[in-house]
Each structure stands twice: as C-alpha cells, then as structure tokens.
Design an enzyme around this catalytic site. Structure first.
Site, PDB file in Angstrom:
ATOM      1  CB  SER A  33      17.081 -36.670 -50.619  1.00 39.10           C
ATOM      2  OG  SER A  33      17.826 -35.627 -51.196  1.00 39.10           O
ATOM      3  N   GLY A  34      20.231 -36.988 -49.322  1.00 40.18           N
ATOM      4  CA  GLY A  34      21.188 -36.398 -48.387  1.00 40.18           C
ATOM      5  C   GLY A  34      21.780 -37.388 -47.394  1.00 40.18           C
ATOM      6  CE  LYS A  37      20.058 -42.070 -52.427  1.00 35.86           C
ATOM      7  NZ  LYS A  37      19.676 -40.971 -51.546  1.00 35.86           N
ATOM      8  CB  SER A  38      25.660 -39.212 -54.403  1.00 40.88           C
ATOM      9  OG  SER A  38      25.260 -39.248 -55.703  1.00 40.88           O
ATOM     10  CB  SER A 105      15.382 -47.572 -54.472  1.00 43.12           C
ATOM     11  OG  SER A 105      16.636 -47.524 -53.856  1.00 43.12           O
TER      12      SER A 105
HETATM   13  N1  LIG Z   1      10.010 -35.179 -54.749  1.00 44.43           N
HETATM   14  C1  LIG Z   1      11.255 -35.622 -54.647  1.00 44.43           C
HETATM   15  N2  LIG Z   1      11.565 -36.597 -53.759  1.00 44.43           N
HETATM   16  C2  LIG Z   1      12.825 -37.038 -53.658  1.00 44.43           C
HETATM   17  N3  LIG Z   1      13.875 -36.584 -54.398  1.00 44.43           N
HETATM   18  C3  LIG Z   1      13.619 -35.612 -55.304  1.00 44.43           C
HETATM   19  C4  LIG Z   1      12.311 -35.079 -55.473  1.00 44.43           C
HETATM   20  N4  LIG Z   1      12.356 -34.132 -56.440  1.00 44.43           N
HETATM   21  C5  LIG Z   1      13.628 -34.064 -56.863  1.00 44.43           C
HETATM   22  N5  LIG Z   1      14.398 -34.943 -56.182  1.00 44.43           N
HETATM   23  C6  LIG Z   1      15.829 -35.168 -56.494  1.00 44.43           C
HETATM   24  O1  LIG Z   1      15.880 -36.403 -57.206  1.00 44.43           O
HETATM   25  C7  LIG Z   1      16.754 -37.321 -56.566  1.00 44.43           C
HETATM   26  C8  LIG Z   1      16.043 -38.652 -56.283  1.00 44.43           C
HETATM   27  O2  LIG Z   1      15.897 -39.360 -57.469  1.00 44.43           O
HETATM   28  P1  LIG Z   1      15.811 -40.946 -57.412  1.00 44.43           P
HETATM   29  O3  LIG Z   1      15.723 -41.397 -58.820  1.00 44.43           O
HETATM   30  O4  LIG Z   1      16.914 -41.467 -56.578  1.00 44.43           O
HETATM   31  O5  LIG Z   1      14.419 -41.159 -56.644  1.00 44.43           O
HETATM   32  S1  LIG Z   1      13.511 -42.451 -56.532  1.00 44.43           S
HETATM   33  O6  LIG Z   1      14.400 -43.592 -56.272  1.00 44.43           O
HETATM   34  O7  LIG Z   1      12.793 -42.633 -57.802  1.00 44.43           O
HETATM   35  O8  LIG Z   1      12.589 -42.189 -55.428  1.00 44.43           O
HETATM   36  C9  LIG Z   1      17.152 -36.726 -55.248  1.00 44.43           C
HETATM   37  O9  LIG Z   1      18.545 -36.927 -55.246  1.00 44.43           O
HETATM   38  P2  LIG Z   1      19.356 -37.455 -53.987  1.00 44.43           P
HETATM   39  O10 LIG Z   1      19.396 -36.267 -53.080  1.00 44.43           O
HETATM   40  O11 LIG Z   1      20.695 -37.776 -54.562  1.00 44.43           O
HETATM   41  O12 LIG Z   1      18.726 -38.657 -53.371  1.00 44.43           O
HETATM   42  C10 LIG Z   1      16.773 -35.272 -55.343  1.00 44.43           C
HETATM   43  O13 LIG Z   1      17.897 -34.533 -55.706  1.00 44.43           O
HETATM   44  N1  LIG Z   2      29.715 -39.975 -43.121  1.00 51.11           N
HETATM   45  C1  LIG Z   2      29.225 -39.439 -44.258  1.00 51.11           C
HETATM   46  N2  LIG Z   2      28.961 -40.242 -45.311  1.00 51.11           N
HETATM   47  C2  LIG Z   2      28.450 -39.701 -46.458  1.00 51.11           C
HETATM   48  N3  LIG Z   2      28.158 -38.397 -46.628  1.00 51.11           N
HETATM   49  C3  LIG Z   2      28.417 -37.551 -45.596  1.00 51.11           C
HETATM   50  C4  LIG Z   2      28.938 -38.045 -44.376  1.00 51.11           C
HETATM   51  N4  LIG Z   2      29.051 -36.996 -43.542  1.00 51.11           N
HETATM   52  C5  LIG Z   2      28.632 -35.907 -44.206  1.00 51.11           C
HETATM   53  N5  LIG Z   2      28.252 -36.221 -45.452  1.00 51.11           N
HETATM   54  C6  LIG Z   2      27.741 -35.239 -46.440  1.00 51.11           C
HETATM   55  O1  LIG Z   2      26.364 -35.495 -46.638  1.00 51.11           O
HETATM   56  C7  LIG Z   2      25.999 -35.147 -47.989  1.00 51.11           C
HETATM   57  C8  LIG Z   2      25.361 -36.358 -48.651  1.00 51.11           C
HETATM   58  O2  LIG Z   2      24.934 -35.986 -49.939  1.00 51.11           O
HETATM   59  P1  LIG Z   2      24.779 -37.027 -51.095  1.00 51.11           P
HETATM   60  O3  LIG Z   2      25.947 -37.957 -51.154  1.00 51.11           O
HETATM   61  O4  LIG Z   2      24.435 -36.246 -52.333  1.00 51.11           O
HETATM   62  O5  LIG Z   2      23.515 -37.876 -50.587  1.00 51.11           O
HETATM   63  P2  LIG Z   2      22.426 -38.647 -51.427  1.00 51.11           P
HETATM   64  O6  LIG Z   2      23.089 -39.168 -52.679  1.00 51.11           O
HETATM   65  O7  LIG Z   2      21.997 -39.768 -50.509  1.00 51.11           O
HETATM   66  O8  LIG Z   2      21.332 -37.662 -51.692  1.00 51.11           O
HETATM   67  C9  LIG Z   2      27.269 -34.715 -48.700  1.00 51.11           C
HETATM   68  O9  LIG Z   2      27.327 -33.305 -48.676  1.00 51.11           O
HETATM   69  C10 LIG Z   2      28.372 -35.326 -47.823  1.00 51.11           C
HETATM   70  O10 LIG Z   2      29.571 -34.598 -47.884  1.00 51.11           O
END
Ligand SMILES: Nc1ncnc2c1ncn2[C@@H]1O[C@H](COP(=O)(O)OS(=O)(=O)O)[C@@H](OP(=O)(O)O)[C@H]1O
Ligand SMILES: Nc1ncnc2c1ncn2[C@@H]1O[C@H](COP(=O)(O)OP(=O)(O)O)[C@@H](O)[C@H]1O
EC number: 2.7.1.25
Length: 197
Positions: A33-34, A37-38, A105
């Site tokens: 997360s973070g 990907k998105s 994933s």
């Molecule tokens: N416990 C826990 N662990 C991880 N992430 C959490 C959890 N609870 C809520 N979230 C939020 O849900 C997003 C992840 O959902 P995913 O469907 O990508 O997860 S998974 O592939 O089934 O593990 C994830 O989004 P991303 O930050 O975009 O990855 C979080 O915003």
């Molecule tokens: N090189 C980079 N590539 C992608 N995201 C970056 C990068 N540098 C900083 N970021 C920041 O990191 C964060 C990633 O968040 P997000 O795309 O939601 O991640 P995820 O979908 O994996 O949870 C965003 O705030 C984005 O602006």
C-alpha cells in the site's frame, strides 16, 4: 465442474486482435500500500488511452466497493479477491483490452494462480518496489498511521505479510524512479513485446 460445458464463441480473441491491431494483455501491478500502483496504473492508462488503445483499469478500492464488497482482509478473503480479479481481468483480455490491475496481491501463490489463467505473454507482472518506511512516510490515505495505532488489524507490511515477486516481468523502483521514467519503462516493454506499436 459437473454439467457445465464451455461454449466456444463465434468471434474469437484472434478475430478481435485482427480488427483492433492491439493485443489484449493484463498488466498486473503488485506492491505494498502506498508503493505507487494506483498512481502508476492511472498514468500508464492515460498514456495508452491517448495513443488510441483500448484500456481498462481495475483498482483495489473501487472493486472492493462493488464486485468484492463482501470481502475483507483475512488471508482467505484476499485469496478470493485476487481470484475474482484474475477472472475479470481474463474477460477483459479476451475482449481485446489492455487491462491494468492495481491490487496489493500479497501472496505469490495467488498471483501464480491468476497467471495460469492466461496464455503465455498475456500476464505481465509489474512489481512496484518501495521500502515499507517510504510507503509509510507517503501514507497517502493515512492508513499506516491507523494501522500503527491498532485501528486496522492485519495491515500488509505491518502485521500481514507481503511476498515480493521472484521473477516479475518488470520491476519498478518507485523510490528512485520518477513517475514518467516508470511509465516509459512499461511502454518500452509493451513495444518490445509487440503488444503495442
Ligand atoms: N488490512 C489492510 N491491509 C492492506 N490494505 C488495506 C487494509 N485495510 C484496508 N486497506 C485498503 O485496501 C487496499 C488494498 O486492497 P487490495 O484489494 O489491493 O488488497 S489485497 O490485494 O486483497 O491484499 C489498500 O489500498 P492501496 O493503498 O491502494 O494498496 C488500502 O487502502
Ligand atoms: N515515483 C513515484 N511513483 C509513484 N508514486 C509516487 C512516486 N513518488 C511519490 N509517489 C506518491 O506515492 C503515493 C502512492 O500512492 P498510491 O498510488 O495510492 O499507491 P498504491 O496504489 O500502491 O497504494 C502517491 O501519493 C504518489 O503521488
């Protein structure tokens, strides 16, 4: 499955490819997360779309508020989440789209099961690599803060595992590469593999 017989459609994947001039593939982003990907999937989709390609983006939070709204974050639920996404992605690939999926994933076996549903070359695993402390400092949704305070149990990277890919098609280092560099890296790969021209 008993009494279910696969029906071969009249229009095939090859027919669709010939008409559109593009190959249907799944670009499967995985990472913490973070990790980005998105952000990267959206940037890449915009670039592909602007170049005239048929694309679709399946994003974690959106799918979890609809198709997968019955699922949480236990190991079994994540497994089912990824299984369904894999099936949906396969339908998009059959329909000749470039489908981008942005889900944590976290489990290797689930990503492998998804990969096996595709033909060779159709499943492109993109590992968005980023150290946990950097993801945590970005904390775009404030979820790490909540997880550290105990408000979100089983948070990936904290108290739920993330199994990094061993041989992904591509690794993006989002700590050190800019968004533009990462997008170009993937576009170059798609061109080299003649998925786009
Ligand atoms: N416990 C826990 N662990 C991880 N992430 C959490 C959890 N609870 C809520 N979230 C939020 O849900 C997003 C992840 O959902 P995913 O469907 O990508 O997860 S998974 O592939 O089934 O593990 C994830 O989004 P991303 O930050 O975009 O990855 C979080 O915003
Ligand atoms: N090189 C980079 N590539 C992608 N995201 C970056 C990068 N540098 C900083 N970021 C920041 O990191 C964060 C990633 O968040 P997000 O795309 O939601 O991640 P995820 O979908 O994996 O949870 C965003 O705030 C984005 O602006």
């Amino acid at each position: 499955m008993a009494n279910i017989i696969w029906h071969q459609t009249t229009i095939t994947k090859a027919d669709r490819e010939k008409q559109s001039g593009q190959k249907g593939v799944a670009i499967w982003f995985t990472g913490l997360s973070g990790s980005g990907k998105s952000t990267l999937a959206n940037r890449l989709e915009a670039a592909l779309f602007a170049a005239g390609h048929r694309t679709y983006l399946l994003d974690g939070d959106n799918i979890r508020s609809g198709l997968n709204r019955d699922l949480g974050f236990s190991e079994d639920d994540r497994k089912e989440n990824i299984r369904r996404i894999g099936e949906v992605a396969k339908l998009f690939v059959d329909s000749n789209s470039i489908v981008l999926t942005a889900f944590i994933s976290p489990f290797r076996s689930d990503r492998l099961s998804a990969r096996k549903r595709f033909e060779p070359g159709e499943f492109i695993e993109v590992y968005v690599k980023c150290a946990l402390n950097v993801c945590e400092s970005r904390d775009p949704k404030g979820l790490y803060k909540k997880a550290r305070s105990g408000a979100i149990p089983f948070f990936t990277g904290i108290d739920s595992p993330y199994e990094a890919p061993e041989s992904p098609e591509l690794t993006i280092d989002s700590e050190h590469q800019t968004l533009e560099e990462s997008t170009e890296q993937i576009l170059l790969y798609l061109k080299e593999k003649e998925i786009i021209h």
